[in-house]
Design a protein around this motif. Structure first.
Motif, PDB file in Angstrom:
ATOM      1  N   ARG A  69      -7.698   1.814  -1.369  1.00 47.34           N
ATOM      2  CA  ARG A  69      -9.016   1.229  -1.647  1.00 47.34           C
ATOM      3  C   ARG A  69      -8.912  -0.285  -1.819  1.00 47.34           C
ATOM      4  O   ARG A  69      -9.738  -1.044  -1.285  1.00 47.34           O
ATOM      5  CB  ARG A  69      -9.606   1.862  -2.902  1.00 47.34           C
ATOM      6  CG  ARG A  69     -11.009   1.345  -3.248  1.00 47.34           C
ATOM      7  CD  ARG A  69     -11.494   1.871  -4.582  1.00 47.34           C
ATOM      8  NE  ARG A  69     -11.544   3.331  -4.621  1.00 47.34           N
ATOM      9  CZ  ARG A  69     -10.698   4.091  -5.311  1.00 47.34           C
ATOM     10  NH1 ARG A  69      -9.726   3.533  -6.038  1.00 47.34           N
ATOM     11  NH2 ARG A  69     -10.818   5.404  -5.304  1.00 47.34           N
ATOM     12  N   ALA A  70      -7.893  -0.730  -2.549  1.00 51.74           N
ATOM     13  CA  ALA A  70      -7.715  -2.164  -2.793  1.00 51.74           C
ATOM     14  C   ALA A  70      -7.448  -2.915  -1.491  1.00 51.74           C
ATOM     15  O   ALA A  70      -7.949  -4.027  -1.276  1.00 51.74           O
ATOM     16  CB  ALA A  70      -6.572  -2.385  -3.781  1.00 51.74           C
ATOM     17  N   LEU A  71      -6.657  -2.317  -0.597  1.00 55.44           N
ATOM     18  CA  LEU A  71      -6.382  -2.958   0.691  1.00 55.44           C
ATOM     19  C   LEU A  71      -7.653  -3.076   1.514  1.00 55.44           C
ATOM     20  O   LEU A  71      -7.933  -4.127   2.103  1.00 55.44           O
ATOM     21  CB  LEU A  71      -5.330  -2.160   1.464  1.00 55.44           C
ATOM     22  CG  LEU A  71      -5.023  -2.666   2.869  1.00 55.44           C
ATOM     23  CD1 LEU A  71      -4.388  -4.054   2.815  1.00 55.44           C
ATOM     24  CD2 LEU A  71      -4.127  -1.689   3.621  1.00 55.44           C
ATOM     25  N   ALA A  72      -8.442  -2.018   1.555  1.00 55.12           N
ATOM     26  CA  ALA A  72      -9.690  -2.052   2.313  1.00 55.12           C
ATOM     27  C   ALA A  72     -10.624  -3.128   1.768  1.00 55.12           C
ATOM     28  O   ALA A  72     -11.261  -3.863   2.537  1.00 55.12           O
ATOM     29  CB  ALA A  72     -10.371  -0.686   2.276  1.00 55.12           C
ATOM     30  N   ASP A  73     -10.699  -3.245   0.456  1.00 58.51           N
ATOM     31  CA  ASP A  73     -11.542  -4.278  -0.156  1.00 58.51           C
ATOM     32  C   ASP A  73     -11.029  -5.674   0.201  1.00 58.51           C
ATOM     33  O   ASP A  73     -11.820  -6.594   0.427  1.00 58.51           O
ATOM     34  CB  ASP A  73     -11.563  -4.106  -1.672  1.00 58.51           C
ATOM     35  CG  ASP A  73     -12.353  -2.884  -2.117  1.00 58.51           C
ATOM     36  OD1 ASP A  73     -13.150  -2.368  -1.312  1.00 58.51           O
ATOM     37  OD2 ASP A  73     -12.157  -2.443  -3.269  1.00 58.51           O
ATOM     38  N   VAL A  86       0.853  -1.203   0.000  1.00 56.21           N
ATOM     39  CA  VAL A  86       0.000   0.000   0.000  1.00 56.21           C
ATOM     40  C   VAL A  86       0.878   1.239   0.000  1.00 56.21           C
ATOM     41  O   VAL A  86       1.811   1.367   0.784  1.00 56.21           O
ATOM     42  CB  VAL A  86      -0.973   0.010   1.193  1.00 56.21           C
ATOM     43  CG1 VAL A  86      -0.236   0.047   2.522  1.00 56.21           C
ATOM     44  CG2 VAL A  86      -1.953   1.164   1.098  1.00 56.21           C
ATOM     45  N   ASP A  87       0.563   2.143  -0.893  1.00 58.58           N
ATOM     46  CA  ASP A  87       1.283   3.404  -1.039  1.00 58.58           C
ATOM     47  C   ASP A  87       0.324   4.517  -0.630  1.00 58.58           C
ATOM     48  O   ASP A  87      -0.703   4.732  -1.294  1.00 58.58           O
ATOM     49  CB  ASP A  87       1.736   3.566  -2.494  1.00 58.58           C
ATOM     50  CG  ASP A  87       2.467   4.869  -2.755  1.00 58.58           C
ATOM     51  OD1 ASP A  87       2.555   5.703  -1.830  1.00 58.58           O
ATOM     52  OD2 ASP A  87       2.928   5.057  -3.897  1.00 58.58           O
ATOM     53  N   ARG A 119     -15.957  -0.079   7.531  1.00 58.22           N
ATOM     54  CA  ARG A 119     -15.626  -1.493   7.711  1.00 58.22           C
ATOM     55  C   ARG A 119     -15.324  -1.870   9.160  1.00 58.22           C
ATOM     56  O   ARG A 119     -15.107  -3.043   9.458  1.00 58.22           O
ATOM     57  CB  ARG A 119     -14.432  -1.854   6.823  1.00 58.22           C
ATOM     58  CG  ARG A 119     -14.700  -1.591   5.343  1.00 58.22           C
ATOM     59  CD  ARG A 119     -13.457  -1.800   4.498  1.00 58.22           C
ATOM     60  NE  ARG A 119     -13.703  -1.477   3.097  1.00 58.22           N
ATOM     61  CZ  ARG A 119     -14.220  -2.320   2.207  1.00 58.22           C
ATOM     62  NH1 ARG A 119     -14.550  -3.545   2.587  1.00 58.22           N
ATOM     63  NH2 ARG A 119     -14.419  -1.957   0.954  1.00 58.22           N
ATOM     64  N   PHE A 120     -15.279  -0.870  10.059  1.00 57.40           N
ATOM     65  CA  PHE A 120     -14.985  -1.175  11.459  1.00 57.40           C
ATOM     66  C   PHE A 120     -16.163  -1.877  12.124  1.00 57.40           C
ATOM     67  O   PHE A 120     -17.307  -1.461  11.993  1.00 57.40           O
ATOM     68  CB  PHE A 120     -14.687   0.106  12.240  1.00 57.40           C
ATOM     69  CG  PHE A 120     -13.299   0.644  12.030  1.00 57.40           C
ATOM     70  CD1 PHE A 120     -12.222   0.110  12.720  1.00 57.40           C
ATOM     71  CD2 PHE A 120     -13.081   1.692  11.150  1.00 57.40           C
ATOM     72  CE1 PHE A 120     -10.947   0.615  12.534  1.00 57.40           C
ATOM     73  CE2 PHE A 120     -11.810   2.205  10.958  1.00 57.40           C
ATOM     74  CZ  PHE A 120     -10.729   1.659  11.652  1.00 57.40           C
TER      75      PHE A 120
END
Length: 218
Positions: free
Chosen positions: A50-54, A41-42, A103-104
């Motif tokens: 966004r990709a990490l959260a998904d 993640v950068d 997402r929490f």
């Protein structure tokens, strides 16, 4: 206090000695820890956030230790270096909040990292002071906006985390120990125990924990 058992914790900035200790201690207490470094993640790239959260989905705790220093005299600072420093400490965490807030799970918490430079500015450390102060202010603002998700900041002092390894370390540490009220430098375990407190205390939010041996007062 809530327990860490079976909780999902995401740690951003996994390359630091402090991050590793938090991950180890949380894992020992039963948490599922996802440690993420810059390759994954950068914080200058919202798409990777966004990709990490998904990928993570629901979580309980989020910790951001990312930093990108722009040290040196103000007259010699490069704009891009200043931008990267704010991306790591301020803009990136705002985007983390944007994508992780929904997402929490109940009882969730977000921990930002500030630093003693915000309260003890020094020549050549203007950007560090500004970004750390902004991180502390951001924790207060997010605590209000993301409630009931709790948001806090942790402000370490000089920590023997590996960053200072090299010639002159022992002399530097003796100077630091002699000048702060705790009369020693900090350890990663000092920071980890405070971080886990900030994450698990259900009545702690909008606060900056100063784990600096009293250095800001010296």
């Amino acid at each position: 206090m809530t327990t860490l058992r079976d909780k999902t914790m995401v740690i951003i900035g996994a390359g630091s000695g402090i991050a590793r200790r938090i991950a180890e201690d949380a894992t020992q207490q039963g948490a599922h820890v996802i440690s993420v470094g810059r390759p994954e993640v950068d914080l200058t790239d919202e798409g990777t956030i966004r990709a990490l959260a998904d990928r993570v989905g629901e979580l309980d705790y989020l910790v951001s230790l990312a930093a990108d220093h722009a040290n040196g005299p103000v007259t010699e600072l490069e704009r891009e270096a200043v931008h990267r420093a704010f991306d790591a400490k301020v803009i990136g965490p705002i985007l983390l909040a944007k994508h992780f807030a929904p997402r929490f799970r109940a009882g969730g918490a977000f921990l930002l990292f500030s630093g003693v430079a915000a309260w003890r500015p020094a020549p050549g450390r203007t950007v560090m002071a500004a970004t750390n102060a902004a991180a502390a202010a951001l924790a207060e603002a997010l605590a209000v906006e993301l409630a009931p998700v709790r948001v806090n900041a942790l402000s370490p002092g000089i920590i023997d985390s590996g960053v200072w390894d090299g010639p002159g370390k022992d002399s530097f540490f003796r100077t630091i120990a002699a000048s702060n009220p705790a009369r020693r430098v900090g350890t990663p375990s000092d920071i980890s125990s405070a971080a886990l407190l900030a994450l698990t205390n259900p009545f702690l939010t909008g606060t900056t924990l100063h784990v600096d041996g009293g250095a800001r007062l010296a």
